[in-house]
Design an enzyme around this catalytic site. Structure first.
Site, PDB file in Angstrom:
ATOM      1  N   THR A   1       0.814  -1.208   0.000  1.00  0.00           N
ATOM      2  CA  THR A   1       0.000   0.000   0.000  1.00  0.00           C
ATOM      3  C   THR A   1       0.853   1.266   0.000  1.00  0.00           C
ATOM      4  OG1 THR A   1      -1.578  -1.253   1.309  1.00  0.00           O
ATOM      5  CG2 THR A   1      -1.897   1.114   1.259  1.00  0.00           C
TER       6      THR A   1
ATOM      7  N   VAL B   1       5.899   6.656  12.156  1.00  0.00           N
ATOM      8  CA  VAL B   1       5.016   7.114  13.239  1.00  0.00           C
ATOM      9  C   VAL B   1       4.082   8.198  12.700  1.00  0.00           C
ATOM     10  CG1 VAL B   1       4.892   8.075  15.569  1.00  0.00           C
ATOM     11  CG2 VAL B   1       6.904   6.777  14.884  1.00  0.00           C
TER      12      VAL B   1
ATOM     13  N   LYS C   1       5.756   2.823  18.270  1.00  0.00           N
ATOM     14  CA  LYS C   1       5.813   4.216  17.802  1.00  0.00           C
ATOM     15  C   LYS C   1       6.271   5.148  18.923  1.00  0.00           C
ATOM     16  CE  LYS C   1       2.324   3.392  14.233  1.00  0.00           C
ATOM     17  NZ  LYS C   1       0.887   3.320  13.953  1.00  0.00           N
TER      18      LYS C   1
ATOM     19  N   GLY D   1       1.874   8.189  10.289  1.00  0.00           N
ATOM     20  CA  GLY D   1       1.564   8.218   8.847  1.00  0.00           C
ATOM     21  C   GLY D   1       2.069   9.488   8.188  1.00  0.00           C
TER      22      GLY D   1
HETATM   23  N1  HSE Z   1      -2.067  -0.237  11.636  1.00  0.00           N
HETATM   24  C1  HSE Z   1      -1.515   1.048  11.852  1.00  0.00           C
HETATM   25  C2  HSE Z   1      -2.596   1.914  12.521  1.00  0.00           C
HETATM   26  C3  HSE Z   1      -1.075   1.653  10.530  1.00  0.00           C
HETATM   27  O1  HSE Z   1      -3.741   1.463  12.652  1.00  0.00           O
HETATM   28  O2  HSE Z   1      -2.285   3.010  12.940  1.00  0.00           O
HETATM   29  C4  HSE Z   1      -0.066   2.750  10.645  1.00  0.00           C
HETATM   30  O3  HSE Z   1       1.102   2.380  11.319  1.00  0.00           O
END
Ligand code: HSE
Length: 442
Positions: free
Chosen positions: A13, A132, A205, A134
């Site tokens: 993705t 961390v 994170k 996004g």
């Molecule tokens: N699975 C993670 C979330 C994606 O839900 O934040 C981003 O690291």
């Protein structure tokens, strides 16, 4: 115009997001960079599946040596996630003098020290903005925008899946299972959502972020971690009655000789700015000694949001190469010699307020038995609610405490759960509301 060649490992993705941004914003990137960023090779074990972006299929191969052995490729982007083979590929790229961009929070949390050590020795950079928050430019903000500040505390909603689940449970009364299934369908959750909901992803994170914020080699294993799987709709309802929302919060504070770092469901006042962070959004609330409070907010997951962070890292590294000054900004905020080895503050010694929900028999004397045990351990009650009638022989009794020591609360609950009028497990949720002598954050 100089051309900087990039190799991508892992066409999932986020990789597709990176390709789309490099393509859609090519002119803008060249205007800002004064150079071309060219994706020369893509490595993925799956070379046949359809992908949601257009790209030249001839550059896709399952063979990682196509990137490693190509001296023209200056930057390697690792987007496969997990520990192996990601770690081996990153260390090999570093060894070959290539810069690295990664979104791999788990790898950095656990093996970050080894990776950064190798990068320092080889004088190459490892950038990790997408690991961390996004698309939120959090790493750059801590490392550069807030560089003049001593950061006192950092609180984060860092997992989009958990925040989505809690939001749906709070706003629509959804069950945990239904809300998680929706988060999976929307693509927020990892393939196996265990780490999303058990707090592990948030702890990864927090480790990555807190090391930068406090110039510390903070050990991931020392972070107390509790997820949202034990949160019931009843708790969310009671929280609301008391004026709180429940969030999965990463909490960290600089305590001088140690760093407080913990992840757990937390009740925060409904009117705090973090309480309004809903759905799959992430946010980080930082207090700096000069700037005061800062909150960064944005999409914590998804193809384009994470892709945005990866391309920004590529542009940073390209600039380093163009200027011939690698690691102009220290990768971990501080010079290596200034990074401290402070331990994580012991969880037993944390002081906070608590929400405690007992399932107890509706009989005279029950409350006094419970409050007697709490009182004997110096835990002072600030509110009590008993609502409804007995169901299956028990009724929920909720108590809020004033600030108390974690160890005392745990020991009191252990003793209370042995009473014949109480049906374990008793539920506990920590409250961050700043009403205690330690002067917490709100
Ligand atoms: N699975 C993670 C979330 C994606 O839900 O934040 C981003 O690291």
């Amino acid at each position: 115009m100089r051309e900087i060649y990039v190799g991508l490992i892992g066409l999932g993705t986020v990789g597709c997001g990176m390709i789309r941004i490099l393509d859609d914003n090519r002119d803008l990137i060249e205007d800002r960079l004064g150079a071309k960023l060219t994706l020369k090779r893509i490595v993925d074990i799956d070379t046949t599946s359809e992908r949601p972006v257009e790209f030249d299929r001839s550059i896709l191969t399952p063979d990682v040596s196509a990137i490693m052995d190509d001296p023209e490729i200056e930057i390697v982007v690792e987007l496969i996630g997990g520990y192996e083979p990601a770690k081996t590929f990153i260390l090999e790229a570093i060894e070959r003098g290539k810069h690295v961009v990664t979104a791999n929070k788990a790898l950095l949390a656990v093996h970050g020290p080894q990776i950064f050590d190798a990068a320092h020795k080889r004088k190459v950079s490892v950038q990790f903005e997408a690991s961390v928050g996004g698309g939120i430019p959090l790493i750059k903000s801590i490392r550069e925008g807030l560089a003049a500040n001593r950061i006192g505390a950092l609180y984060g909603i860092l997992n989009g899946t958990s925040n989505y689940v809690l939001t749906r449970m709070t706003e629509e009364g959804a069950t945990f299972e239904d809300a998680l299934a929706e988060a999976q369908k929307k693509g927020y959750a990892e393939a196996d959502p265990t780490f999303d909901v058990d707090g592990t992803d948030t702890a990864h994170k927090l480790a990555v972020t807190a090391r930068l914020a406090y110039c510390s080699s903070l050990r991931y294993e020392e972070i107390y971690t509790e997820g949202i799987t034990g949160i019931e709709p009843l708790d969310i309802q009671f929280a609301s009655d008391f004026g709180y929302k429940v969030k999965l919060l990463a909490v960290s504070r600089d305590r001088g000789d140690s760093i407080e770092a913990r992840v757990h469901p937390t009740m925060i006042p409904k009117d705090h700015v973090l309480a309004s962070v809903s759905g799959a959004f992430n946010a980080v609330f930082i207090t700096g000694d000069a700037v005061g409070d800062v909150m960064l907010y944005g999409l914590g997951a998804g193809m384009m949001a994470a892709g945005s962070a990866v391309v920004a890292d590529l542009m940073d590294l390209a600039r380093d190469n163009l200027s011939g000054v690698p690691q102009r900004v220290p990768l971990l905020t501080c010079r290596t010699a200034a990074i401290s080895d402070r331990p994580v503050f012991p969880m037993d010694e944390i002081r906070t307020s608590y929400y405690i929900r007992f399932s107890a028999k509706d009989r005279p004397g029950v409350l006094s038995k419970i409050s007697g045990i709490l009182g004997s351990r110096n835990i002072s009650i600030s509110a009590v609610i008993q609502k409804g009638r007995e169901i299956a022989g028990v009724v929920p009794i909720v108590m809020l405490t004033h600030e108390a020591r974690e160890k005392d609360v745990r020991e009191a609950l252990k003793e209370i759960d042995t009473l014949d009028v109480v049906s374990p497990p008793t539920r506990l949720i920590r409250i961050e509301s700043g009403d205690g002598p330690e002067g917490y954050w709100l």
